[in-house]
Design a protein around this motif. Structure first.
Motif, PDB file in Angstrom:
ATOM      1  N   GLN A 142       0.687  -1.203  -0.045  1.00 61.26           N
ATOM      2  CA  GLN A 142       0.010   0.047   0.148  1.00 61.26           C
ATOM      3  C   GLN A 142       0.901   1.343   0.042  1.00 61.26           C
ATOM      4  OE1 GLN A 142      -3.177   0.151   2.842  1.00 61.26           O
ATOM      5  NE2 GLN A 142      -3.696   2.387   2.305  1.00 61.26           N
TER       6      GLN A 142
ATOM      7  N   VAL B 266      -5.090  10.286  -2.265  1.00 60.34           N
ATOM      8  CA  VAL B 266      -4.907   8.905  -2.198  1.00 60.34           C
ATOM      9  C   VAL B 266      -3.636   8.467  -1.367  1.00 60.34           C
ATOM     10  CG1 VAL B 266      -5.835   8.794  -4.641  1.00 60.34           C
ATOM     11  CG2 VAL B 266      -3.412   8.848  -4.384  1.00 60.34           C
ATOM     12  N   SER B 267      -2.945   9.661  -0.844  1.00 63.76           N
ATOM     13  CA  SER B 267      -2.001   9.185   0.216  1.00 63.76           C
ATOM     14  C   SER B 267      -2.543   8.939   1.488  1.00 63.76           C
ATOM     15  CB  SER B 267      -0.962  10.220   0.247  1.00 63.76           C
ATOM     16  OG  SER B 267      -0.343  10.202  -1.124  1.00 63.76           O
TER      17      SER B 267
ATOM     18  N   VAL C  96      -2.882  13.414  -5.441  1.00 64.18           N
ATOM     19  CA  VAL C  96      -2.001  12.583  -4.796  1.00 64.18           C
ATOM     20  C   VAL C  96      -2.126  12.556  -3.253  1.00 64.18           C
ATOM     21  CG1 VAL C  96       0.598  12.587  -4.267  1.00 64.18           C
ATOM     22  CG2 VAL C  96      -0.148  12.637  -6.680  1.00 64.18           C
TER      23      VAL C  96
ATOM     24  N   ASN D   5       1.413  -0.282  -9.460  1.00 66.70           N
ATOM     25  CA  ASN D   5       0.722   0.947  -9.994  1.00 66.70           C
ATOM     26  C   ASN D   5       1.215   1.462 -11.278  1.00 66.70           C
ATOM     27  OD1 ASN D   5      -1.464   2.870  -9.366  1.00 66.70           O
ATOM     28  ND2 ASN D   5      -0.124   3.961  -7.868  1.00 66.70           N
ATOM     29  N   LEU D   6       2.360   1.211 -11.517  1.00 72.33           N
ATOM     30  CA  LEU D   6       2.765   1.541 -12.854  1.00 72.33           C
ATOM     31  C   LEU D   6       2.542   0.560 -13.954  1.00 72.33           C
ATOM     32  CD1 LEU D   6       6.240   2.765 -11.669  1.00 72.33           C
ATOM     33  CD2 LEU D   6       4.485   4.222 -12.315  1.00 72.33           C
TER      34      LEU D   6
ATOM     35  N   THR E  87       5.815  10.081  -9.094  1.00 72.29           N
ATOM     36  CA  THR E  87       5.865  10.142 -10.739  1.00 72.29           C
ATOM     37  C   THR E  87       5.090  11.276 -11.243  1.00 72.29           C
ATOM     38  OG1 THR E  87       3.832   8.657 -10.564  1.00 72.29           O
ATOM     39  CG2 THR E  87       6.131   7.588 -11.204  1.00 72.29           C
ATOM     40  N   MET E  88       4.741  12.116 -10.138  1.00 72.29           N
ATOM     41  CA  MET E  88       3.864  13.446 -10.595  1.00 72.29           C
ATOM     42  C   MET E  88       4.226  13.839 -11.565  1.00 72.29           C
ATOM     43  SD  MET E  88       1.756  15.630  -7.649  1.00 72.29           S
ATOM     44  CE  MET E  88       2.730  16.873  -7.208  1.00 72.29           C
TER      45      MET E  88
ATOM     46  N   ASN F 125       1.068   8.626 -14.923  1.00 74.51           N
ATOM     47  CA  ASN F 125       1.910   7.176 -15.065  1.00 74.51           C
ATOM     48  C   ASN F 125       1.297   6.194 -14.356  1.00 74.51           C
ATOM     49  OD1 ASN F 125       4.636   6.659 -15.810  1.00 74.51           O
ATOM     50  ND2 ASN F 125       5.326   8.489 -15.077  1.00 74.51           N
ATOM     51  N   THR F 126       0.355   6.389 -13.712  1.00 74.06           N
ATOM     52  CA  THR F 126      -0.438   5.258 -12.939  1.00 74.06           C
ATOM     53  C   THR F 126      -1.774   5.143 -13.554  1.00 74.06           C
ATOM     54  OG1 THR F 126      -1.413   6.918 -11.353  1.00 74.06           O
ATOM     55  CG2 THR F 126       0.642   5.649 -10.688  1.00 74.06           C
TER      56      THR F 126
ATOM     57  N   ASN G  18       4.167  10.511 -24.533  1.00 71.20           N
ATOM     58  CA  ASN G  18       4.262  10.117 -23.183  1.00 71.20           C
ATOM     59  C   ASN G  18       4.209  11.208 -22.062  1.00 71.20           C
ATOM     60  OD1 ASN G  18       4.766   7.447 -23.567  1.00 71.20           O
ATOM     61  ND2 ASN G  18       6.871   7.864 -24.048  1.00 71.20           N
ATOM     62  N   GLU G  19       3.774  12.388 -22.889  1.00 66.82           N
ATOM     63  CA  GLU G  19       3.228  13.552 -21.944  1.00 66.82           C
ATOM     64  C   GLU G  19       2.166  13.422 -21.009  1.00 66.82           C
ATOM     65  OE1 GLU G  19       4.627  17.491 -24.468  1.00 66.82           O
ATOM     66  OE2 GLU G  19       3.342  17.644 -22.613  1.00 66.82           O
ATOM     67  N   THR G  20       2.049  13.866 -19.642  1.00 63.77           N
ATOM     68  CA  THR G  20       0.843  13.648 -19.075  1.00 63.77           C
ATOM     69  C   THR G  20      -0.367  14.399 -19.534  1.00 63.77           C
ATOM     70  OG1 THR G  20       1.611  15.322 -17.543  1.00 63.77           O
ATOM     71  CG2 THR G  20       2.009  12.962 -16.904  1.00 63.77           C
TER      72      THR G  20
ATOM     73  N   SER H  31       4.404   5.791  -5.209  1.00 64.93           N
ATOM     74  CA  SER H  31       4.571   5.763  -6.692  1.00 64.93           C
ATOM     75  C   SER H  31       3.849   6.740  -7.354  1.00 64.93           C
ATOM     76  CB  SER H  31       4.431   4.480  -7.261  1.00 64.93           C
ATOM     77  OG  SER H  31       3.118   4.284  -7.243  1.00 64.93           O
ATOM     78  N   GLU H  32       2.545   7.075  -6.804  1.00 70.43           N
ATOM     79  CA  GLU H  32       1.464   7.944  -7.463  1.00 70.43           C
ATOM     80  C   GLU H  32       2.107   9.304  -6.998  1.00 70.43           C
ATOM     81  OE1 GLU H  32      -1.814   6.874  -7.919  1.00 70.43           O
ATOM     82  OE2 GLU H  32      -1.300   8.511  -9.325  1.00 70.43           O
ATOM     83  N   ARG H  33       2.780   9.594  -6.066  1.00 70.98           N
ATOM     84  CA  ARG H  33       3.434  10.799  -5.445  1.00 70.98           C
ATOM     85  C   ARG H  33       4.583  11.239  -6.406  1.00 70.98           C
ATOM     86  NH1 ARG H  33       2.563  14.115  -1.562  1.00 70.98           N
ATOM     87  NH2 ARG H  33       0.981  13.003  -0.593  1.00 70.98           N
TER      88      ARG H  33
ATOM     89  N   GLN I 280       1.026   4.155  -2.864  1.00 70.30           N
ATOM     90  CA  GLN I 280       0.793   5.678  -2.732  1.00 70.30           C
ATOM     91  C   GLN I 280       2.008   6.423  -3.084  1.00 70.30           C
ATOM     92  OE1 GLN I 280      -0.402   5.222   1.170  1.00 70.30           O
ATOM     93  NE2 GLN I 280      -2.401   5.232   0.760  1.00 70.30           N
TER      94      GLN I 280
ATOM     95  N   ARG J  54       6.277  13.614 -14.035  1.00 64.98           N
ATOM     96  CA  ARG J  54       7.169  13.023 -15.242  1.00 64.98           C
ATOM     97  C   ARG J  54       6.448  12.405 -16.225  1.00 64.98           C
ATOM     98  NH1 ARG J  54      11.861  10.185 -13.629  1.00 64.98           N
ATOM     99  NH2 ARG J  54      11.259   9.155 -15.587  1.00 64.98           N
ATOM    100  N   PRO J  55       6.978  12.527 -17.365  1.00 69.39           N
ATOM    101  CA  PRO J  55       6.119  11.806 -18.488  1.00 69.39           C
ATOM    102  C   PRO J  55       6.113  10.255 -18.302  1.00 69.39           C
ATOM    103  CG  PRO J  55       8.462  12.595 -19.204  1.00 69.39           C
ATOM    104  CD  PRO J  55       8.095  13.202 -17.826  1.00 69.39           C
ATOM    105  N   ARG J  56       5.116   9.560 -18.954  1.00 73.11           N
ATOM    106  CA  ARG J  56       4.813   8.360 -18.772  1.00 73.11           C
ATOM    107  C   ARG J  56       6.111   7.359 -19.042  1.00 73.11           C
ATOM    108  NH1 ARG J  56       0.325  10.111 -20.429  1.00 73.11           N
ATOM    109  NH2 ARG J  56       0.360   9.305 -22.698  1.00 73.11           N
ATOM    110  N   PHE J  57       6.169   6.098 -18.773  1.00 72.25           N
ATOM    111  CA  PHE J  57       7.286   5.474 -19.073  1.00 72.25           C
ATOM    112  C   PHE J  57       6.927   4.583 -20.459  1.00 72.25           C
ATOM    113  CE2 PHE J  57       9.267   6.540 -15.361  1.00 72.25           C
ATOM    114  CZ  PHE J  57       8.438   6.225 -14.232  1.00 72.25           C
ATOM    115  N   SER J  58       7.926   4.420 -21.144  1.00 77.40           N
ATOM    116  CA  SER J  58       7.305   3.775 -22.342  1.00 77.40           C
ATOM    117  C   SER J  58       7.643   2.219 -22.201  1.00 77.40           C
ATOM    118  CB  SER J  58       8.408   4.171 -23.588  1.00 77.40           C
ATOM    119  OG  SER J  58       9.645   4.266 -22.952  1.00 77.40           O
TER     120      SER J  58
ATOM    121  N   HIS K  15      -3.666  17.321  -9.922  1.00 78.78           N
ATOM    122  CA  HIS K  15      -2.845  16.178  -9.680  1.00 78.78           C
ATOM    123  C   HIS K  15      -2.410  16.284  -8.320  1.00 78.78           C
ATOM    124  CE1 HIS K  15       0.417  13.185 -11.456  1.00 78.78           C
ATOM    125  NE2 HIS K  15      -0.431  12.521 -10.575  1.00 78.78           N
TER     126      HIS K  15
END
Lengths: 189, 135
Positions: free
Chosen positions: A58, B103-104, B100, A164-165, A68-69, B69-70, B48-50, A64-66, A62, A71-75, B96
């Motif tokens: 858990q 959900v924390s 965050v 979560n990713l 990765t805020m 990302n999630t 890949n941008e948000t 990872s949510e914070r 949580q 950042r662009p998404r992982f490919s 966002h």
């Protein structure tokens, strides 16, 4: 008489208002393991382990949510694992993973040469008769089993973050090479 | 004026406190999000941008999308005619951050509706200040 703090210091204190000392975290983790192993699930180490890992899951979810805020998404999976090794590990432990290995078939080994949450534990690799033990033998010993209880939490954190990713996986710890600690991530197909 | 903000998680659960029509708009926009994300050739450098940008304009509304990302999607529906890109980006950034924090909360169950009053207040503030900053 202490001089009044200068303006920049005042700003820093305000920013720090939401931090907690590291020794508090260490104590909390120690107490968590102790509570589950000796109290809630006394004599049922497998259940205690699973519960601790679930808590880690858990937390990792949580965090990872914070983290990765912005950042662009992982490919791909490798990008996400590298994120865990660098940015994520830095946020948690103020250092990066020292070594990353993969078999290119879904298994990754994240090695931390001095894992923070084990750093304060006395590990005596000598056996009872004073003869130094082989580190690999130590891994099987009772002391190692006690130590491994403290690793379920970080394993859960990694599993929760990756999950979560979008990367379901299993995470286990390997302490056959102390003081280095390796986290083995097996991605589920 | 922002008429609706939706948070859509993995299970396509929506939290929107408006009429059926807005639900419909949000659901349609989700299809656009999926299409944008799954068609690399069309999206180009912003894959890949948000911030996904304007998803599609209807006759009355503009719908913007944002994908974390999630895999959590934020959908913004507004009746404003001249909306600045930078304002929408700012909005999503602040939203966002509020998400965050929400959900924390250890009592929040992942996947379930966010019930935090603090979150609702923060979103309300962000919505109210949308487009007002002139910097």
């Amino acid at each position: 008489r202490k001089p009044l703090p200068r303006r920049r210091e005042i700003v820093n204190l305000r920013e720090m208002g939401r931090e907690v000392s590291e020794s508090c975290i260490d104590s909390l983790l120690t107490e968590m393991v102790s509570s589950y192993c000796n109290h809630f699930y006394a004599n049922k180490p497998e259940l205690a382990a699973r519960r601790i890992e679930a808590i880690g899951y858990q937390v990792g979810h949580q965090l990872s949510e914070r983290y990765t805020m912005e950042r662009p998404r992982f490919s791909d999976h490798l990008e996400a694992i590298k994120f865990i090794c660098k940015d994520f590990w830095s946020e948690l432990f103020k250092k990066q993973i020292d070594n990353l290995k993969t078999n290119h078939r879904g298994t990754f080994v994240l090695q931390d040469n001095r894992f923070r949450w084990l750093a304060r534990m006395s590990l005596d690799p000598t056996a009872d008769d004073g003869v130094p033990q082989d580190p690999a033998d130590f891994a099987e010993s009772k002391a190692a089993q006690a130590m491994s209880m403290y690793l379920y939490f970080p394993c859960g954190i990694i599993r929760g973050a990756l999950s979560n990713l979008g990367i379901p996986c299993a995470v286990s710890a390997d302490i056959s090479n102390l003081p280095a600690c390796s986290f083995v991530v097996r991605i589920k197909a | 004026m922002i008429v609706c903000v939706a948070v859509v998680g993995h299970q396509s659960f929506t939290e929107a406190d408006d009429a059926l029509k807005l639900h419909h708009i949000v659901h349609c926009s989700l299809d656009v999000v999926d299409e944008r994300v799954n068609n690399p050739k069309k999206s180009g450098p912003t894959l890949n941008e948000t911030f996904l940008g304007l998803l599609y304009p209807t006759e009355n509304y503009k719908v913007y999308g944002y994908l974390t990302n999630t895999k959590v999607k934020f959908i913004l529906v507004t009746t404003d005619l001249d909306v600045r890109d930078v304002d929408v980006r700012n909005f999503f950034r602040r939203f966002h951050a509020a998400y965050v924090d929400a959900v924390s909360n250890p009592f929040h169950v992942p996947g379930k509706k966010i019930t935090s009053r603090t979150f609702a207040e923060r979103v309300s503030n962000i919505v109210k200040s949308f487009g007002l900053s002139s910097t």
